[in-house]
Write an enzyme that holds these catalytic residues in place. Structure first.
Site, PDB file in Angstrom:
ATOM      1  CB  VAL A   1      -0.459  -5.989   3.991  1.00 34.93           C
ATOM      2  CG1 VAL A   1      -1.722  -5.313   4.500  1.00 34.93           C
ATOM      3  CG2 VAL A   1      -0.524  -6.202   2.482  1.00 34.93           C
TER       4      VAL A   1
ATOM      5  CE  LYS B   1      -3.898   0.650  -1.519  1.00 34.08           C
ATOM      6  NZ  LYS B   1      -4.422  -0.072  -0.388  1.00 34.08           N
TER       7      LYS B   1
ATOM      8  CB  SER C   1      -0.929   0.020   1.211  1.00 38.86           C
ATOM      9  OG  SER C   1      -2.155  -0.542   0.870  1.00 38.86           O
TER      10      SER C   1
ATOM     11  CE1 TYR D   1      -3.746  -0.329   4.835  1.00 40.59           C
ATOM     12  CE2 TYR D   1      -2.402  -1.020   6.678  1.00 40.59           C
ATOM     13  CZ  TYR D   1      -2.619  -0.962   5.321  1.00 40.59           C
ATOM     14  OH  TYR D   1      -1.727  -1.525   4.473  1.00 40.59           O
TER      15      TYR D   1
ATOM     16  CE1 TYR E   1      -4.402  -1.044  -5.040  1.00 42.00           C
ATOM     17  CE2 TYR E   1      -4.819  -3.390  -5.238  1.00 42.00           C
ATOM     18  CZ  TYR E   1      -4.674  -2.275  -4.453  1.00 42.00           C
ATOM     19  OH  TYR E   1      -4.778  -2.371  -3.087  1.00 42.00           O
TER      20      TYR E   1
HETATM   21  N1  GLU Z   1      -2.042  -5.462  -2.350  1.00 47.60           N
HETATM   22  C1  GLU Z   1      -2.714  -5.304  -1.108  1.00 47.60           C
HETATM   23  C2  GLU Z   1      -4.205  -5.441  -1.307  1.00 47.60           C
HETATM   24  O1  GLU Z   1      -4.711  -4.939  -2.250  1.00 47.60           O
HETATM   25  C3  GLU Z   1      -2.374  -3.970  -0.521  1.00 47.60           C
HETATM   26  C4  GLU Z   1      -2.976  -3.810   0.821  1.00 47.60           C
HETATM   27  C5  GLU Z   1      -2.155  -3.003   1.770  1.00 47.60           C
HETATM   28  O2  GLU Z   1      -0.923  -2.989   1.778  1.00 47.60           O
HETATM   29  O3  GLU Z   1      -2.817  -2.343   2.563  1.00 47.60           O
HETATM   30  O4  GLU Z   1      -4.894  -6.054  -0.559  1.00 47.60           O
END
Ligand code: GLU
Length: 305
Positions: free
Chosen positions: A259, A64, A61, A241, A189
């Site tokens: 994650v 992002k 993430s 989060y 993604y």
């Molecule tokens: N590739 C992970 C997902 O889409 C990223 C989630 C994360 O790192 O929060 O679930």
């Protein structure tokens, strides 16, 4: 300072036992939960680090943040925030609930999965691969490392099992928030989440944000001052989060977790910090990593509050 970091890592090693590695992406379950590292890259290019700093992990993430920067570059603030909000979420990072219940149906923010799927769709490019390449190139530039690339084991694992993300993306398409091909956007993604990095790469990316968008090693402006400000604000309110509020109290640095076990943190005008520890807490944040950051923040007086 390396000595101090050694002490901090050793003080917090015990917390790896309280966390669990992510297993909903099967390939991530292979991570060694004992790994723990911290890397600091400051705006004068000084580096300090300790722990398992040579271990590679997937960015997850944290990508992002760079996807949002790229969407802002490509489409501008107004167009981006027409399609994705700037409000924190108290739901899980991959929750679908609020897409349906909010009147506008737009994702709450760009750092939950639904929001990042929208920002990926906003990247310029005729297809998913072109969108992926644009963001990957920006990640490479911000990390000053042209060898950053996809870990195909993690990518395949994500693609095979990413049905919740598929559900989010198809819902967004149905609601008219994304227009392009859903599978193509998801592919970009998944690839972006699967980029393999080290703690040093992430600390360097954070140092660009700490330096108001200018790369400390070349003095080249990579991101505008306004875009940097926007991204840091959203990292502060939405980066961890559904425990972003608690993290702001305890650490107080604009941050983004993934994650894969990394947390990227920014001390504006001072330094970029990366911690890595794949054992996660219940919200999906590095368990020992957040404890390390808390101590680093106190020790170096890095809280922005
Ligand atoms: N590739 C992970 C997902 O889409 C990223 C989630 C994360 O790192 O929060 O679930």
């Amino acid at each position: 300072m390396n000595k101090k970091l050694e002490e901090i890592i050793n003080n917090n090693r015990k917390y790896v036992q309280e966390g669990l590695v992510a297993s909903y992406i099967p390939e991530l379950a292979k991570a060694n939960k004992d790994h723990l590292a911290v890397h600091i890259f400051d705006v004068n290019c000084n580096e300090n680090y300790f722990g398992d700093v040579d271990v590679k992990f997937t960015i997850q993430s944290v990508s992002k943040v760079i996807t949002l920067i790229c969407a802002l570059l490509d489409k501008g603030e107004d167009q981006v925030f027409e399609k994705v909000g700037t409000e924190p979420s108290s739901d899980a990072f991959n929750s679908i609930a609020r897409l349906e219940t909010r009147a506008s149906h737009i994702p709450l923010n760009p750092f939950i999965n639904a929001g990042a799927i929208v920002t990926t769709a906003l990247i310029n490019g005729d297809n998913g691969y072109e969108k992926f390449e644009r963001v990957r190139n920006l990640i490479r530039k911000m990390a000053d490392n042209d060898s950053i690339d996809v870990n195909y084991n993690v990518y395949n694992s994500e693609k095979l099992t990413g049905n919740t993300n598929r559900a989010l993306a198809y819902y967004l398409k149905g609601a008219g928030i994304i227009c392009d091909g859903v599978e193509d956007i998801l592919d970009a993604y998944f690839k972006l989440c699967s980029l393999e990095v080290t703690a040093r790469d992430i600390a360097k990316i954070a140092s660009v944000l700490a330096n108001k968008g200018v790369a400390p090693w070349s003095n080249e402006r990579i991101i505008g001052v306004d875009h940097t400000r926007i991204v840091l604000a959203i990292m502060t309110t939405c980066g961890l989060y559904d425990s972003s509020g608690n993290f702001a109290v305890k650490v107080g640095m604009p941050s983004k977790s993934g994650v894969g076990g990394c947390i990227m943190s920014v001390a504006p005008k001072k330094m970029g910090v990366c911690v890595f520890g794949p054992a996660l807490d219940q919200s999906g944040n590095s368990m020992a990593g957040k404890m390390v950051l808390e101590e680093v923040s106190k020790e170096l007086d890095l809280s922005i509050f």
